[in-house]
Design a protein around this motif. Structure first.
Motif, PDB file in Angstrom:
ATOM      1  N   UNK A 487     -33.670-101.358  15.758  1.00 38.59           N
ATOM      2  CA  UNK A 487     -33.422-102.356  16.797  1.00 38.59           C
ATOM      3  C   UNK A 487     -32.324-103.343  16.431  1.00 38.59           C
ATOM      4  N   UNK A 488     -32.224-103.684  15.148  1.00 42.11           N
ATOM      5  CA  UNK A 488     -31.232-104.680  14.728  1.00 42.11           C
ATOM      6  C   UNK A 488     -30.043-104.084  14.000  1.00 42.11           C
ATOM      7  N   UNK A 489     -30.187-102.872  13.472  1.00 46.13           N
ATOM      8  CA  UNK A 489     -29.125-102.266  12.685  1.00 46.13           C
ATOM      9  C   UNK A 489     -29.127-102.691  11.228  1.00 46.13           C
ATOM     10  N   UNK A 630     -33.931 -93.638  18.774  1.00 47.14           N
ATOM     11  CA  UNK A 630     -35.218 -94.299  18.573  1.00 47.14           C
ATOM     12  C   UNK A 630     -35.361 -95.573  19.390  1.00 47.14           C
ATOM     13  N   UNK A 631     -34.259 -96.315  19.607  1.00 43.32           N
ATOM     14  CA  UNK A 631     -34.393 -97.596  20.316  1.00 43.32           C
ATOM     15  C   UNK A 631     -34.198 -97.471  21.820  1.00 43.32           C
ATOM     16  N   UNK A 632     -34.190 -96.242  22.342  1.00 43.55           N
ATOM     17  CA  UNK A 632     -34.097 -96.053  23.782  1.00 43.55           C
ATOM     18  C   UNK A 632     -32.691 -95.867  24.297  1.00 43.55           C
ATOM     19  N   UNK A 633     -31.711 -95.635  23.392  1.00 46.38           N
ATOM     20  CA  UNK A 633     -30.365 -95.324  23.843  1.00 46.38           C
ATOM     21  C   UNK A 633     -29.408 -96.487  23.851  1.00 46.38           C
ATOM     22  N   UNK A 634     -29.713 -97.569  23.123  1.00 47.98           N
ATOM     23  CA  UNK A 634     -28.797 -98.706  23.049  1.00 47.98           C
ATOM     24  C   UNK A 634     -27.986 -98.649  21.764  1.00 47.98           C
ATOM     25  N   UNK A 680     -26.568-105.492  24.215  1.00 45.38           N
ATOM     26  CA  UNK A 680     -26.109-104.255  23.611  1.00 45.38           C
ATOM     27  C   UNK A 680     -25.726-103.230  24.672  1.00 45.38           C
ATOM     28  N   UNK A 681     -24.700-102.486  24.331  1.00 48.04           N
ATOM     29  CA  UNK A 681     -24.210-101.444  25.233  1.00 48.04           C
ATOM     30  C   UNK A 681     -25.183-100.269  25.254  1.00 48.04           C
ATOM     31  N   UNK A 682     -25.378 -99.706  26.430  1.00 44.77           N
ATOM     32  CA  UNK A 682     -26.222 -98.515  26.544  1.00 44.77           C
ATOM     33  C   UNK A 682     -25.348 -97.281  26.386  1.00 44.77           C
ATOM     34  N   UNK A 683     -25.726 -96.425  25.425  1.00 43.44           N
ATOM     35  CA  UNK A 683     -24.922 -95.232  25.158  1.00 43.44           C
ATOM     36  C   UNK A 683     -25.527 -93.976  25.790  1.00 43.44           C
TER      37      UNK A 683
END
Length: 875
Positions: A487-489, A630-634, A680-683
């Motif tokens: 979630x945070x990197x 894992x974080x839903x695509x962000x 955050x950008x959604x990828x």
């Protein structure tokens, strides 16, 4: 009136003026000296006039000369005013997430301390040693200079001392060279007088005490106190402050070990000066004078570095990245405070897990290489000589695996035992023959006297008693491991090899390797976002592709074909042929776009072979990309640093760019956390991310990683093994942590039979994540809104009733408004023959064991062709 007739005498009356000291009445009346007296005084007056004129002339000439000299040498001098804003080079420090110092970087080891924080005792010691009139002179000491000149003349140039004040030394250290030429001295004095008008005495003293070199790579008093005594400035006793103050005269000549007596004399001289200057009482002086000369170098105090962990891949990678971001000069001299994302406990777990697997693999090869270093036979004659020789060798000393590894030297080999000398361990130890049962030869065949090896203690698990010393070696195969918060990197752990001191090359961030099948999720992600679903049927059958190098016939790792198969099973069982057909259907340009969007590659080649992971990337990129699943695509950017502060405590970098909406709200209800807003950008689509996560969870539950991963929380991931097992991978994640492992030779070559991503990297992931889950927890993967579940048969892809159950039943998540179409098959444009012998659905895929002509065991599929052995035949 008649004019007065002038007599022959001076006043006209010779007789009355006969006594030159008794003037005549007229002479007396006129108030003048008798001419005879004037004749006596005239030469005296003339002499005094001449002397006065000469003195005046000399003074004028000297003044003009001095003025000319000052004008000539003062024209092009450096600006002394810049010192008012001078910031000396200082150490940059790296702190763990717990606030503990874990590493330091500097060209000059200096810790800047403001004047107000430097104790008076330290100031008094340096003033007494270097410039007792510091607070009274105007920048230079005229009497001191004159005395130095006299001494130089008397000794005919043999005794030349500087007589420089602290202010002059500041000018020399900052703005001028260190030579003893007269020209430099003149410039020094000019600048000293100027700086005294610009800066206060305390500021000048601050510059001096922070800049001066004090030996042992220590610059400034704070670093010196740490280097020599491992103390802060306020913890120093008077004799310790005097010891440091003795150093500026000649640091190399006052070494606390080699020149102990000379340093002791100089220290006592400084103490006497402190007493005579009124800074110490006589009782204090005598007591401090009797104190022994103790130091870190003499072993009286532990070194500051003993409290620091050995430098490792994590902090060195921070050095590399921040040197690029801030510039190498700023990083090494800017006094940065870097708060790392490192979790020391997790870092130790990562290093231990990777090392354990690499050593287990290496010992299974049954070959001894050792360190490759030897000690000459003549150095083995005495314990003192071999210990000194061993201490000078650069061998890894940072390995801790089931205990600390120690460098040792072979002293004598026997039939049943080998005698060794171990660094830091008293006496001579023995290694029994049973310890090398994993090697084909005996001690005589394998070792020679003088060989340098590694050993560790083998101890009883229950009692901790020593069983024996056991031989160890750094594995030839290497690898990397990395774990991060999805979630945070924040990167929690990073291990770039077996030992940093053995090889500083970071295989987590710098090694470019083929990811193999661990790349396949990006092909499936592109397909799912392009309208495919986990139940979409793709043909698993042979393919032939004509390439400039010849006919390429890729195959599955089992060398079998399974016909029409759902996407889920294709990724769970890592089917190569399905992946190629799917990539052909979706388009390699779309696949490449996805890989670049996730940061796996910067510019991916649009070749079908690359769909099987034949293009090289880094473990760092792969783990970061999986974290986005894992974080839903962000988008999440991996970072080894939480925050960077400059020398003044100002934050110049912050990793977390999210906004805290309610952090400053004093009326926030009790038990309610502040809202964190992310931009955050959604990828990728959230539904796609969950579909892919569910499919990769199947890889762990019943696919290629099912025998290696067993954790108490849901886990998703993907194995990867390249041709001839040159590179093996496993990258996976829980709901909050993504981690990945890579193992291979630095010069790529096969790892041998039985080397797969699941068998080599799976245990590393398992061992690390077991501890990570215990500390950070985990839970079910979040199901995003916008979809619904439908049960299907995971082998045939057929739709099943909602109440269906059994090992073949799986609930797939489909987008709302998109009713899946069952029964449609995709072949990617590659036809499937009617007479193809298909393998039974659900059978575990494995290659068969065979015995080669050399008697070794190997695992193979069917007959290999050029195509199956090319770079595209990855699995």
């Amino acid at each position: 009136m008649m004019p007065m007739r002038r007599a022959p005498g001076w006043c006209g009356n010779e007789r009355a003026c006969a006594n030159p000291f008794d003037p005549c009445p007229r002479h007396a009346y006129m108030g003048r000296i008798h001419p005879a007296g004037a004749r006596v005084f005239r030469p005296i007056l003339s002499l005094f006039g001449t002397v006065f004129s000469l003195i005046t002339l000399v003074v004028v000439i000297v003044g003009l000369s001095i003025g000319a000299v000052l004008h000539i040498y003062g024209k092009d001098l450096p600006s002394h005013e810049s010192l008012a804003n001078y910031t000396p080079p200082t150490i940059s420090r790296i702190y763990s997430s717990e606030g503990r110092i874990i590493d330091e970087f500097a060209r000059e080891r200096r810790l800047f301390t403001p004047a107000e924080d430097i104790p008076d005792l330290v100031k008094q010691a340096f003033i007494s040693a270097e410039d007792k009139n510091f607070y009274s002179h105007g920048g230079y000491d005229a009497l001191g200079i004159a005395s130095a000149i006299v001494d130089a003349v008397k000794s005919r140039g043999r005794n030349v001392r500087g007589a420089s004040t602290i202010t002059q030394q500041v000018m020399k250290n900052f703005l001028l060279s260190g030579d003893r030429q007269l020209e430099r001295k003149i410039k020094e004095i000019i600048l000293a007088t100027r700086i005294e008008e610009t800066l206060s005495k305390e500021k000048i003293l601050e510059l001096y005490l922070n800049e001066i070199f004090l030996g042992q790579n220590s610059y400034g008093v704070t670093a010196a106190a740490q280097t020599y005594f491992n103390k802060t400035l306020r913890e120093l006793a008077p004799h310790e402050a005097a010891t440091i103050a003795a150093m500026p005269k000649a640091p190399s000549d006052y070494h606390p070990v080699r020149e102990k007596e000379r340093l002791l004399d100089r220290r006592n001289f400084v103490l006497r000066e402190m007493w005579e200057n009124g800074y110490l009482t006589e009782a204090e002086y005598r007591a401090e004078r009797e104190a022994p000369l103790r130091s870190v170098q003499n072993g009286d105090f532990p070194p500051f570095s003993a409290d620091l962990p050995p430098r490792d891949y994590f902090t060195d990678e921070i050095r590399r990245q921040l040197s690029e971001d801030f510039g190498e000069g700023e990083f090494f001299s800017g006094g940065l405070s870097v708060r790392a994302t490192l979790d020391p406990e997790m870092q130790a777990n990562a290093a231990r897990a990777l090392r354990r697997q690499l050593e287990q693999y290496d010992r299974g090869r049954g070959r001894w290489r050792g360190t490759g270093m030897t000690i000459p036979p003549d150095a083995l004659d005495s314990e003192e000589t071999w210990r000194a020789a061993l201490n000078d060798l650069r061998v890894p000393r940072d390995i801790d695996l089931n205990g600390q590894w120690y460098p040792a030297v072979v002293l004598e080999t026997g039939d049943q035992a080998m005698r060794i000398g171990i660094e830091g361990v008293e006496g001579v130890q023995e290694v029994p023959r049973s310890d090398i049962a994993w090697l084909p030869g005996d001690f005589h065949e394998t070792f020679d006297a003088g060989d340098v090896v590694h050993v560790r203690r083998m101890i009883e698990d229950d009692s901790g008693d020593l069983i024996r010393w056991t031989l160890r070696q750094v594995p030839e195969a290497q690898g990397g491991f990395m774990a991060m918060d999805v979630n945070t990197g924040r990167v929690l752990a990073m291990q770039g090899g077996f030992s940093y001191q053995h090889s500083v090359f970071n295989r987590a961030t710098q090694a470019m390797r083929q990811p193999g099948s661990s790349f396949k999720p990006f092909v499936y992600a592109a397909a799912l976002d392009s309208g495919y679903s986990p139940a979409t049927i793709v043909i698993d059958a042979p393919i032939e592709i004509d390439t400039p190098q010849g006919l390429w016939r890729p195959r599955n790792s089992s060398n079998k074909y399974y016909g029409p198969t759902p996407l889920r099973t294709g990724i769970e069982q890592s089917r190569n042929l399905m992946t190629i057909r799917l990539a052909q259907e979706v388009g390699m340009d779309v696949v490449a776009n996805y890989a670049e969007r996730f940061g796996v590659y910067d510019n991916m080649g649009k070749f079908l072979a690359n769909s099987l992971g034949s293009e090289e990337t880094t473990l760092f990129n792969m783990v970061a990309a999986y974290a986005m699943f894992a974080n839903g695509g962000e988008r999440v950017r991996p970072s080894l640093v939480d925050r960077v502060q400059d020398r003044y405590g100002r934050t110049v970098y912050s990793q977390d760019q999210r906004q805290c909406v309610d952090c400053n709200d004093p009326n926030l209800p009790e038990g309610t956390g502040p809202r964190i807003v992310s931009d955050r950008e959604r990828v990728m689509n959230a539904v796609t991310a969950y579909q892919l996560t569910s499919m990769m969870k199947g890889v762990v539950d019943r696919g290629t990683a099912s025998g290696a991963i067993n954790l108490p929380v849901p886990v998703a991931g993907k194995t990867g093994t390249t041709n001839d097992a040159r590179d093996v991978w496993f990258v996976g994640f829980t709901s909050n942590i993504a981690a990945g492992c890579y193992i291979g030779h630095d010069q790529p070559r096969g790892l041998g039979s039985g080397a797969y991503g699941a068998s080599l990297c799976g245990p590393v992931f398992q061992e690390f994540m077991k501890e990570a889950v215990a500390k950070y927890g985990g839970g079910p993967f979040d199901v995003p809104p916008g979809g619904h579940f439908i049960k299907i048969d995971r082998f045939s892809g057929a739709r099943l009733p909602d109440d269906a159950s059994g090992p073949n039943v799986v609930a797939e998540y489909f987008r709302d408004g998109e009713e899946p179409i069952f029964g449609v098959m995709f072949d990617g444009g590659f036809a499937m023959g009617n007479d193809l012998d298909l393998y039974s659905a659900g059978t575990r895929e494995q290659v068969r064991d065979v015995t080669t002509s050399t008697g070794e065991k190997a695992q193979v599929g069917g007959k290999a062709t050029f195509g199956s052995m090319s770079s595209g035949g990855l699995y």
